[in-house]
Write a protein that holds these residues in place. Sequence first.
Motif, PDB file in Angstrom:
ATOM      1  N   UNK A 113       0.656  -1.996   0.553  1.00  0.00           N
ATOM      2  CA  UNK A 113      -0.161   0.181   0.012  1.00  0.00           C
ATOM      3  C   UNK A 113       0.832   1.109   0.068  1.00  0.00           C
ATOM      4  N   UNK A 114       1.579   1.032   0.207  1.00  0.00           N
ATOM      5  CA  UNK A 114       2.753   2.667   0.985  1.00  0.00           C
ATOM      6  C   UNK A 114       3.704   2.611   0.166  1.00  0.00           C
ATOM      7  N   UNK A 115       4.183   2.000  -0.336  1.00  0.00           N
ATOM      8  CA  UNK A 115       5.187   1.718  -2.001  1.00  0.00           C
ATOM      9  C   UNK A 115       6.572   1.451  -1.312  1.00  0.00           C
ATOM     10  N   UNK A 116       6.457   0.340  -0.235  1.00  0.00           N
ATOM     11  CA  UNK A 116       7.639  -0.085   0.437  1.00  0.00           C
ATOM     12  C   UNK A 116       8.207  -1.287   0.242  1.00  0.00           C
ATOM     13  N   UNK A 117       9.703  -2.214   0.677  1.00  0.00           N
ATOM     14  CA  UNK A 117      10.507  -3.449   0.147  1.00  0.00           C
ATOM     15  C   UNK A 117       9.128  -3.737   0.474  1.00  0.00           C
ATOM     16  N   UNK A 118       9.054  -5.100   0.318  1.00  0.00           N
ATOM     17  CA  UNK A 118       7.917  -5.910   0.323  1.00  0.00           C
ATOM     18  C   UNK A 118       8.927  -6.884   1.315  1.00  0.00           C
ATOM     19  N   UNK A 119       9.918  -7.563   0.409  1.00  0.00           N
ATOM     20  CA  UNK A 119      10.877  -9.011   0.925  1.00  0.00           C
ATOM     21  C   UNK A 119      11.467  -8.301   2.153  1.00  0.00           C
ATOM     22  N   UNK A 167      -8.325   2.107   9.398  1.00  0.00           N
ATOM     23  CA  UNK A 167      -6.924   3.251   9.619  1.00  0.00           C
ATOM     24  C   UNK A 167      -5.969   3.222   8.863  1.00  0.00           C
ATOM     25  N   UNK A 168      -4.932   1.639   9.149  1.00  0.00           N
ATOM     26  CA  UNK A 168      -3.648   1.489   8.755  1.00  0.00           C
ATOM     27  C   UNK A 168      -3.191   1.243   7.222  1.00  0.00           C
ATOM     28  N   UNK A 169      -4.175   1.634   6.674  1.00  0.00           N
ATOM     29  CA  UNK A 169      -4.535   0.986   4.936  1.00  0.00           C
ATOM     30  C   UNK A 169      -4.775   2.790   4.650  1.00  0.00           C
ATOM     31  N   UNK A 170      -5.031   3.670   5.352  1.00  0.00           N
ATOM     32  CA  UNK A 170      -5.514   4.982   5.115  1.00  0.00           C
ATOM     33  C   UNK A 170      -4.745   6.138   5.641  1.00  0.00           C
ATOM     34  N   UNK A 189       0.722   7.504   9.003  1.00  0.00           N
ATOM     35  CA  UNK A 189       1.307   7.816  10.451  1.00  0.00           C
ATOM     36  C   UNK A 189       0.192   7.736  12.044  1.00  0.00           C
ATOM     37  N   UNK A 190      -1.129   8.223  10.818  1.00  0.00           N
ATOM     38  CA  UNK A 190      -2.433   8.642  12.201  1.00  0.00           C
ATOM     39  C   UNK A 190      -2.654   7.154  13.014  1.00  0.00           C
ATOM     40  N   UNK A 191      -2.162   6.008  12.543  1.00  0.00           N
ATOM     41  CA  UNK A 191      -2.330   4.751  13.148  1.00  0.00           C
ATOM     42  C   UNK A 191      -1.390   4.883  14.082  1.00  0.00           C
TER      43      UNK A 191
END
Length: 197
Positions: free
Chosen positions: A33-39, A143-146, A149-151
Motif C-alpha cells: 500500500x505504502x510503496x515499501x520493499x515487500x521482501x 485506518x492502517x490502510x489509509x 502515521x495517524x495509525x
Amino acid sequence: MEVYLQRLKGMLDSKRYAHSLRVMDTAVRLAGIYGADREKAAVAGLLHDCARDMPGERLLALARQHALEITEVEEILPVLLHAPVGALMARLEFGVHNIAVLRAISRHTLGGVSMSLLDKIVFVADKVEPGRRFPGVQKLREEAEQNLDRTLLRCFDMAINLSVQKGEPVHPLTVMARNQLIFAVEVSEKKFASIEF
C-alpha cells in the motif's frame, strides 16, 4: 525464507509463531500500500518477535553481553528488550545483515525518533494483524490502510495509556517517538487543510 521459517518455529511457541506469520503477511500488505520493499517487510515482520519467548534474565544477559543500551525502564521490564535483542538474534542466528530490517525489528515495540517507513509498517503490523483482539482494533486496521502515521500515533497513545493503567513506567523512547510524530502529523494535516481546491 523457508530456512527462516523452520528456525523460527523451533524458537517460539505455536501461538507466537502463528502471530509472527500474521505480522509478516500484514507487513507485506502494508508495504504494498505504502510503496515499501515487500521482501524487507516480510523478513522484519516474520522475525520481529524471535526473542519474545526468552525469559527476562536471558534478555538482560544478552543485552549486556552485546553492549546494548539498557534503560531503567528495561531493568524493571526486561521484556521490552525483546525488540533490540531480537534484532541481534536476527543478525547472529538468522544471518540478516540489512540495516533497515534490523532497525525495524529493534523498534517494533517502543518505536523511536525518525522512524523509517519500514519501521512504521512493522510496528503497526504487529498491532493490527488479524489475530489481535482488543477494543477498537478493527477501526485501527482500517485506518492502517489509509493513514499510516495517524495509525502509528494511535498505537503510541494506546501503549502509553496501557502503561499508565497498569502503573508501569512509560518508556522515554515511546514518548519521544509520539511527540515527534504528533508534530509531523499536525503540520502535514494543516498543510493539506490550507490548500484550496
